[in-house]
Design a protein around this motif. Structure first.
Motif, short mmCIF file in Angstrom:
data_model
loop_
_atom_site.label_atom_id
_atom_site.label_comp_id
_atom_site.label_asym_id
_atom_site.label_seq_id
_atom_site.Cartn_x
_atom_site.Cartn_y
_atom_site.Cartn_z
N GLU A 245 0.82 -1.21 0.00
CA GLU A 245 0.00 0.00 0.00
C GLU A 245 0.85 1.26 0.00
N ASP A 246 1.92 1.25 0.78
CA ASP A 246 2.68 2.47 1.00
C ASP A 246 3.94 2.50 0.14
N PRO A 247 4.01 3.36 -0.85
CA PRO A 247 5.16 3.38 -1.75
C PRO A 247 6.46 3.80 -1.06
N VAL A 248 6.37 4.62 -0.02
CA VAL A 248 7.57 5.07 0.67
C VAL A 248 8.23 3.90 1.40
N TYR A 249 7.44 3.16 2.18
CA TYR A 249 7.99 2.00 2.88
C TYR A 249 8.52 0.97 1.90
N ALA A 250 7.76 0.72 0.84
CA ALA A 250 8.19 -0.26 -0.16
C ALA A 250 9.52 0.14 -0.79
N GLU A 251 9.68 1.41 -1.09
CA GLU A 251 10.92 1.89 -1.70
C GLU A 251 12.08 1.83 -0.72
N MET A 252 11.87 2.33 0.50
CA MET A 252 12.94 2.36 1.49
C MET A 252 13.42 0.96 1.84
N SER A 253 12.51 -0.01 1.79
CA SER A 253 12.86 -1.38 2.14
C SER A 253 13.90 -1.98 1.19
N THR A 254 14.02 -1.41 0.00
CA THR A 254 14.96 -1.94 -0.99
C THR A 254 16.30 -1.21 -1.00
N GLY B 82 40.66 1.99 17.84
CA GLY B 82 39.63 1.21 17.17
C GLY B 82 38.25 1.61 17.63
N GLY B 83 37.24 1.05 16.97
CA GLY B 83 35.86 1.33 17.34
C GLY B 83 34.91 0.62 16.40
N GLU B 84 33.64 0.91 16.56
CA GLU B 84 32.60 0.34 15.70
C GLU B 84 31.53 1.38 15.45
N LEU B 85 31.06 1.42 14.20
CA LEU B 85 30.06 2.41 13.79
C LEU B 85 28.92 1.71 13.06
N ASN B 86 27.69 2.03 13.48
CA ASN B 86 26.49 1.55 12.81
C ASN B 86 25.58 2.74 12.55
N VAL B 87 25.31 3.02 11.28
CA VAL B 87 24.39 4.09 10.91
C VAL B 87 23.18 3.43 10.26
N LYS B 88 22.01 3.57 10.91
CA LYS B 88 20.84 2.81 10.52
C LYS B 88 19.66 3.71 10.17
N ILE B 89 18.94 3.29 9.15
CA ILE B 89 17.70 3.94 8.74
C ILE B 89 16.57 2.96 9.05
N VAL B 90 15.58 3.42 9.79
CA VAL B 90 14.46 2.57 10.20
C VAL B 90 13.20 3.03 9.48
N PRO B 91 12.80 2.37 8.39
CA PRO B 91 11.57 2.75 7.70
C PRO B 91 10.36 2.12 8.40
N THR B 92 9.25 2.82 8.43
CA THR B 92 8.03 2.26 8.99
C THR B 92 6.86 2.54 8.04
N GLU B 93 5.71 1.98 8.37
CA GLU B 93 4.56 2.08 7.48
C GLU B 93 3.78 3.37 7.65
N ASN B 94 3.99 4.06 8.79
CA ASN B 94 3.28 5.32 9.02
C ASN B 94 3.96 6.10 10.14
N ALA B 95 3.50 7.32 10.36
CA ALA B 95 4.13 8.20 11.34
C ALA B 95 3.97 7.68 12.77
N ASP B 96 2.86 7.03 13.07
CA ASP B 96 2.66 6.49 14.42
C ASP B 96 3.68 5.41 14.73
N GLN B 97 3.91 4.52 13.77
CA GLN B 97 4.91 3.47 13.99
C GLN B 97 6.31 4.07 14.13
N ALA B 98 6.59 5.10 13.36
CA ALA B 98 7.90 5.75 13.46
C ALA B 98 8.09 6.40 14.83
#
Length: 236
Positions: free
Chosen positions: A37-46, A112-128
């Motif tokens: 249903e949601d093109p933004v979530y579908a696109e970000m998932s890829t 040394g160290g460790e770095l994780n940069v993450k993008i969390v897509p969700t289906e709507n603003a409430d879930q985000a």
């Protein structure tokens, strides 16, 4: 066959057809798969997060990262993690172990160290919003267990945003950045070895912990917010 059997058979057949239609349309209430249903979530998932985030080059420049893959690594690049990965299935990311340039009396220190940069897509603003609260709360809790917890607001167009920084065991430094924008969340997790000499004004790295936190909260997070939202705008 009597009329009762005929009626039941017809009713059952109709029920099967109705169920098939409901499955095809997403259920009797008309709901369909949210990703479809949601093109933004579908696109970000890829997305490949490393492609979106320029292989974390701005961070590499700011921290003078000499190599990706470990404390003695030279060159290389961070690696992407797809949505559904083992370590954080709700996020897609760009990650790596670090070799940070050191200088002065610590030129051979090899930070040394460790770095994780993450993008969390969700289906709507409430879930985000829920994802943001959960991740920010967990980061604050982790930081409270360390020493010298600092908190900075994120600059830029974020709906909400915070950075937490603290010192952990062996004087290693930790920071987490969590930002909410529409239906997605940014989550950065970074830890790096003790910045020897920092207390005396001659840090082993090219930055102090305070300077690095201010850069993440005031510059880098805002750049990511603009980059990701510009990419999202292409499918809206």
């Amino acid at each position: 066959m009597n009329r009762f059997v005929k009626t039941c058979t017809a009713t059952a057949a109709a029920g099967i057809m109705l169920s098939a239609c409901n499955l095809a349309s997403g259920g009797s209430d008309g709901e369909t798969d949210a990703a479809a249903e949601d093109p933004v979530y579908a696109e970000m998932s890829t997305w490949d997060a490393c492609e979106i985030l320029d292989n974390l080059q701005p961070i590499a420049d700011e921290m003078h990262i000499e190599g990706w893959g470990g404390i003695n690594a030279e060159g290389g690049a961070p690696g992407p993690s797809a949505l559904g990965n083992t370590f954080d299935p709700g996020a897609l990311g760009c990650n790596g172990m670090l070799n940070i340039l050191s200088g002065g009396d610590y030129v051979n220190f090899g930070g040394g160290g460790e770095l994780n940069v993450k993008i969390v897509p969700t289906e709507n603003a409430d879930q985000a919003a829920t994802a943001y609260e959960e991740r920010a709360s967990a980061a604050q809790s982790d930081g409270s267990a360390g020493e010298g917890l600092t908190e900075l607001p994120l600059e830029g167009g974020w709906d909400q945003g915070v950075l937490y920084g603290w010192t952990g065991s062996a004087n290693a430094h930790y920071l987490e950045v969590i930002g909410l924008s529409g239906q997605w969340v940014l989550h950065i997790q970074l830890d790096y070895d003790h910045n020897f000499g920092e207390e005396d004004g001659e840090p082993a790295y090219s930055f102090t912990s305070d300077e690095l936190e201010e850069w993440f909260a005031g510059t880098y997070a805002a750049e990511v917010e603009q980059t990701v939202n510009a990419k999202i705008a292409e499918v809206q």
